[in-house]
Design an enzyme around this catalytic site. Structure first.
Site, PDB file in Angstrom:
ATOM      1  N   GLY A  46       0.840  -1.186   0.000  1.00 16.08           N
ATOM      2  CA  GLY A  46       0.000   0.000   0.000  1.00 16.08           C
ATOM      3  C   GLY A  46       0.879   1.240   0.000  1.00 16.08           C
ATOM      4  O   GLY A  46       2.035   1.192   0.436  1.00 16.08           O
ATOM      5  N   GLN A  51       3.291   9.920   0.816  1.00 19.65           N
ATOM      6  CA  GLN A  51       4.576   9.211   0.893  1.00 19.65           C
ATOM      7  C   GLN A  51       5.473   9.487  -0.308  1.00 19.65           C
ATOM      8  O   GLN A  51       6.672   9.225  -0.250  1.00 19.65           O
ATOM      9  CB  GLN A  51       4.356   7.701   1.021  1.00 19.65           C
ATOM     10  N   CYS A  89       6.150  -0.155   6.976  1.00 17.94           N
ATOM     11  CA  CYS A  89       5.784   1.006   6.161  1.00 17.94           C
ATOM     12  C   CYS A  89       6.954   1.349   5.258  1.00 17.94           C
ATOM     13  O   CYS A  89       8.102   1.352   5.716  1.00 17.94           O
ATOM     14  CB  CYS A  89       5.462   2.181   7.078  1.00 17.94           C
ATOM     15  N   LEU A  90       6.664   1.655   3.991  1.00 23.07           N
ATOM     16  CA  LEU A  90       7.738   2.008   3.056  1.00 23.07           C
ATOM     17  C   LEU A  90       8.478   3.269   3.498  1.00 23.07           C
ATOM     18  O   LEU A  90       9.617   3.488   3.091  1.00 23.07           O
ATOM     19  CB  LEU A  90       7.168   2.191   1.643  1.00 23.07           C
ATOM     20  N   HIS A 131      -4.003   1.608   7.718  1.00 25.64           N
ATOM     21  CA  HIS A 131      -2.648   2.162   7.689  1.00 25.64           C
ATOM     22  C   HIS A 131      -2.544   3.295   6.659  1.00 25.64           C
ATOM     23  O   HIS A 131      -2.023   4.372   6.952  1.00 25.64           O
ATOM     24  CB  HIS A 131      -1.669   1.026   7.358  1.00 25.64           C
ATOM     25  N   HIS A 135      -2.216   7.682   6.868  1.00 27.53           N
ATOM     26  CA  HIS A 135      -1.215   8.549   6.230  1.00 27.53           C
ATOM     27  C   HIS A 135      -1.842   9.850   5.737  1.00 27.53           C
ATOM     28  O   HIS A 135      -1.204  10.908   5.766  1.00 27.53           O
ATOM     29  CB  HIS A 135      -0.587   7.845   5.013  1.00 27.53           C
TER      30      HIS A 135
HETATM   31 ZN    ZN Z   1       2.885   3.492   5.555  1.00 25.38          ZN
END
Ligand code: ZN
Length: 158
Positions: A46, A51, A89-90, A131, A135
């Site tokens: 995701g 991000q 998380c990335l 999640h 963000h």
């Molecule tokens: Zn994340």
């Protein structure tokens, strides 16, 4: 399509609130394609627009490699039950932590044609929806971790 740079924990943009998308434009469609490419290239399940440095309420999710979801201006309608497990998380590379989330989530969103739809998810999909929607409001899972963040081997990252 192009990979975009993933912003990491400590970058102020990850703490900002994203703005609703009012109209779909070629530029926003290209952003969505880039978000999928960036998510797949980094082995994520995701990704939220913030991000990659864009403060729009857009999320892409694919938890099983088969079902791609674009959620624009998502609104969680209902949650039920709970699950406790590892989350990553990335934007927080190399780490994971235990987070409790609902085990069922019902969310309303627009797709890339700006058509409204409702998505229901359980287990990993429910976790990913929560999640990624977090963000959009500048929230990161590290705030919810029970215990300590752990180091994770690169090949085990979620
Ligand atoms: Zn994340």
């Amino acid at each position: 399509m192009a990979m975009r740079k993933v912003r990491e924990l400590g970058d102020d943009i990850l703490r900002k609130t994203c703005k609703p998308v009012k109209v779909m434009t070629p530029r926003t469609l290209a952003l969505i394609e880039d978000m999928f490419e960036t998510m797949y290239e980094t082995n994520g399940c995701g990704l939220a627009a913030s991000q990659v440095g864009v403060l729009k309420r857009i999320v892409v999710i694919d938890v099983d490699g088969e079902n791609q979801y674009v959620l624009i201006n998502p609104e969680i309608l209902e949650t039920r039950d709970s699950q406790t497990g590892y989350e990553g998380c990335l934007s927080v590379p190399g780490k994971r932590g235990i987070v409790t989330r609902p085990n069922y989530v019902k969310v309303k969103a627009l797709d890339e044609t700006m058509k409204e739809y409702v998505l229901e998810g359980t287990e990993l999909l429910a976790r990913a929806i929560c999640h990624e929607c977090d963000h959009l409001d500048g929230k990161i899972y590290v705030d919810l971790v029970e215990g300590e963040l752990e180091d994770v081997e690169a090949d085990e990252e979620e």
